[in-house]
Design an enzyme around this catalytic site. Sequence first.
Site, PDB file in Angstrom:
ATOM      1  N   LYS A 201      10.159 -28.687  21.025  1.00 14.20           N
ATOM      2  CA  LYS A 201       9.455 -27.624  21.757  1.00 14.20           C
ATOM      3  C   LYS A 201       8.187 -27.203  21.020  1.00 14.20           C
ATOM      4  O   LYS A 201       7.110 -27.098  21.618  1.00 14.20           O
ATOM      5  CB  LYS A 201      10.375 -26.421  21.961  1.00 14.20           C
ATOM      6  CG  LYS A 201       9.714 -25.281  22.737  1.00 14.20           C
ATOM      7  CD  LYS A 201      10.605 -24.058  22.851  1.00 14.20           C
ATOM      8  CE  LYS A 201      11.703 -24.258  23.851  1.00 14.20           C
ATOM      9  NZ  LYS A 201      12.443 -23.007  24.142  1.00 14.20           N
ATOM     10  N   GLU A 207      12.707 -32.412  10.841  1.00 15.70           N
ATOM     11  CA  GLU A 207      13.419 -33.687  10.929  1.00 15.70           C
ATOM     12  C   GLU A 207      12.793 -34.597  11.978  1.00 15.70           C
ATOM     13  O   GLU A 207      12.621 -35.806  11.774  1.00 15.70           O
ATOM     14  CB  GLU A 207      14.894 -33.448  11.274  1.00 15.70           C
ATOM     15  CG  GLU A 207      15.664 -32.624  10.257  1.00 15.70           C
ATOM     16  CD  GLU A 207      15.709 -31.147  10.610  1.00 15.70           C
ATOM     17  OE1 GLU A 207      16.686 -30.483  10.234  1.00 15.70           O
ATOM     18  OE2 GLU A 207      14.760 -30.663  11.272  1.00 15.70           O
ATOM     19  N   GLY A 262      17.075 -24.508  23.600  1.00 13.33           N
ATOM     20  CA  GLY A 262      17.263 -25.915  23.253  1.00 13.33           C
ATOM     21  C   GLY A 262      18.588 -26.491  23.719  1.00 13.33           C
ATOM     22  O   GLY A 262      18.651 -27.590  24.269  1.00 13.33           O
ATOM     23  N   ARG A 263      19.675 -25.727  23.502  1.00 10.09           N
ATOM     24  CA  ARG A 263      20.994 -26.261  23.850  1.00 10.09           C
ATOM     25  C   ARG A 263      21.285 -26.185  25.342  1.00 10.09           C
ATOM     26  O   ARG A 263      22.346 -26.606  25.787  1.00 10.09           O
ATOM     27  CB  ARG A 263      22.075 -25.532  23.048  1.00 10.09           C
ATOM     28  CG  ARG A 263      22.072 -24.021  23.149  1.00 10.09           C
ATOM     29  CD  ARG A 263      23.014 -23.411  22.112  1.00 10.09           C
ATOM     30  NE  ARG A 263      22.937 -21.965  22.050  1.00 10.09           N
ATOM     31  CZ  ARG A 263      22.052 -21.275  21.327  1.00 10.09           C
ATOM     32  NH1 ARG A 263      21.125 -21.933  20.635  1.00 10.09           N
ATOM     33  NH2 ARG A 263      22.059 -19.958  21.304  1.00 10.09           N
ATOM     34  N   GLU A 348      26.823 -22.517  18.432  1.00  5.47           N
ATOM     35  CA  GLU A 348      25.484 -21.984  18.168  1.00  5.47           C
ATOM     36  C   GLU A 348      25.212 -20.765  19.039  1.00  5.47           C
ATOM     37  O   GLU A 348      24.454 -19.871  18.649  1.00  5.47           O
ATOM     38  CB  GLU A 348      24.433 -23.070  18.423  1.00  5.47           C
ATOM     39  CG  GLU A 348      23.051 -22.720  17.876  1.00  5.47           C
ATOM     40  CD  GLU A 348      22.102 -23.903  17.890  1.00  5.47           C
ATOM     41  OE1 GLU A 348      22.026 -24.623  16.881  1.00  5.47           O
ATOM     42  OE2 GLU A 348      21.435 -24.107  18.924  1.00  5.47           O
ATOM     43  N   HIS A 379      46.689 -40.405  17.857  1.00  7.25           N
ATOM     44  CA  HIS A 379      47.104 -41.124  16.660  1.00  7.25           C
ATOM     45  C   HIS A 379      46.443 -40.556  15.407  1.00  7.25           C
ATOM     46  O   HIS A 379      46.394 -41.231  14.371  1.00  7.25           O
ATOM     47  CB  HIS A 379      46.796 -42.617  16.820  1.00  7.25           C
ATOM     48  CG  HIS A 379      47.565 -43.248  17.947  1.00  7.25           C
ATOM     49  ND1 HIS A 379      48.805 -43.805  17.774  1.00  7.25           N
ATOM     50  CD2 HIS A 379      47.265 -43.360  19.270  1.00  7.25           C
ATOM     51  CE1 HIS A 379      49.238 -44.264  18.940  1.00  7.25           C
ATOM     52  NE2 HIS A 379      48.331 -43.996  19.866  1.00  7.25           N
ATOM     53  N   LYS A 514      16.558 -23.611   7.454  1.00  7.88           N
ATOM     54  CA  LYS A 514      15.208 -24.187   7.500  1.00  7.88           C
ATOM     55  C   LYS A 514      14.293 -23.507   6.480  1.00  7.88           C
ATOM     56  O   LYS A 514      13.506 -24.168   5.797  1.00  7.88           O
ATOM     57  CB  LYS A 514      14.622 -24.032   8.904  1.00  7.88           C
ATOM     58  CG  LYS A 514      15.332 -24.834   9.986  1.00  7.88           C
ATOM     59  CD  LYS A 514      14.670 -24.590  11.333  1.00  7.88           C
ATOM     60  CE  LYS A 514      15.371 -25.341  12.454  1.00  7.88           C
ATOM     61  NZ  LYS A 514      14.742 -25.085  13.768  1.00  7.88           N
TER      62      LYS A 514
END
Length: 548
Positions: A201, A207, A262-263, A348, A379, A514
């Site tokens: 954005k 990153e 964002g999410r 979040e 399992h 950050k």
Amino acid sequence: MFTPDSPVHHALVQHQLRLAQVPTTQLFDHDPNRVQAFNCQAAGLHADFSKHRVDANALNVLIQLAESADLITKRDAMFNGEVINHTEQRQVLHSILRARHAHPTLGHLQTDVSNTLDRMATFVDAIHSGQWRGFSHLSITDVVNIGIGGSDLGPQMVTEALAPYQTQVNLHFVSNVDGADLAQTLDKLNPATTLFVVASKTFTTAETLTNARTARRWLLAAAGTEDATAKHFVAVSSAVARAVDFGITPDNIFPLWDWVGGRYSLWSAIGLPIALACGMPVFEQLLAGAEAMDQHFASAPLLENMPVIMAVLGIFYINYWHCDTHAILPYSHYLGSFTKYIQQLDMESNGKTVALQGTASSGHTGPIIWGEVGTNGQHSFHQLLHQGTRIVPVDFILPLTTPAVSAIDTETLKHHQAQLVANCLSQSRALMLGKSRVQAEQEFRQMGIPDAEACALAPHKMMPGNRPSTTITMHCLTPENLGALIALYEHKVFVQSAIWNINAFDQWGVELGKQLCNEILPVLTTDAATAFDPSTNALIQRYKDAHQ
């Protein structure tokens, strides 16, 4: 508002104490219509809530809890575009991204969204038709999405889930700043036929930009000209100037708006990789499924509202049964990344300790979300679900049919699906029933084990049962049903935040890491003196020693 001294709170405490003494099977005995009463259908999904440790009286009080939190007003405020993200002074309008019906007051935003969808469709057609060409005039065969968080998890999850709908373009996702993530992806690709989508954005995400710059160097080393960037990079960002400085043509920068978190952004141009992988019509179907769930959430009575019921049951377990975690177990290989996606959406959003007024939250908020696809989890961690000391509420997600695949004939595929469904249903049943000491002893005796030894072994085979679960089914994992499923969890998370009186749409906890990273990174790469806590200083020195 969630207040521990309210009459509703005290009523729920009493209901929990009462229901803790009632086996779930007894709830079915007391109510012959329990299955019908504790089921809900919406937008192609069916949810069975009947295996939960609630009865009609308790559920009615849970709905009263939602009403006392002014849920309906808060829900309508979100859909109407009021500023409900108060800490950032933003609207929360991801629902507008998938709204095809005209909104009475937000039509101007719908126009922006519609224009962006048209641009996406034109771009996707250019890639699929071969009209878009790279620096060597070859068409694009591979697309790499470079993003992180909501710019990665949503598109990747949906692309995997809709694998049967994928076209000729191969999709890859790079998010981790660990160089191995990007290197392993680039090793398989041809620079001349690779397109990169940089999703950020602000176009400042460390990153993402680190990976994008490295990818650009890889491309330019093969192309030999800076002009290649414009033919092999597009962006999804609100920071047009920064993207242009990177070398991306303005016409190839797709917008994001500050009213989309964002999410919650896979419905926007952040979903461009989905459209590139599966085609624009499939992306539109995904949006339509989500809109159908939006309409259900906005209009259904609370007692018949699927996201609301899921939310209040979750609050019952978190705040009254003291359950700290919640397992999401999709019984579909295609939903392999779904739980990871919901981890971000839920944790979040609702991993908060502060109420809207700035005071401490009056109780626990978001649960720890975890899980794995069935039958793999059976399992590994299902042992803890059945016999562990902690109660873990479970969501089973089960498509009843599976799409045809070329490598397996139809009848064989049906046999696989029947086994998968049987395993899912048996797990929810086993969690509810458990196994008594008498049953365990009898099983050992049937194996020919002497009575004394059977009695001694029986406690190890006992399971308490009464472990709650929801089973969500759909006919098939179509784009529409997947859109509805994602929107279902979005709204569940919102309802819980409304009841807990927290802001589900900021993420200040993400920002702290950050900030500290920006302080530590220069120390790692220079001779600057360390000035942190003793533990961090020592770890920094270990890093420097390793690179001498």
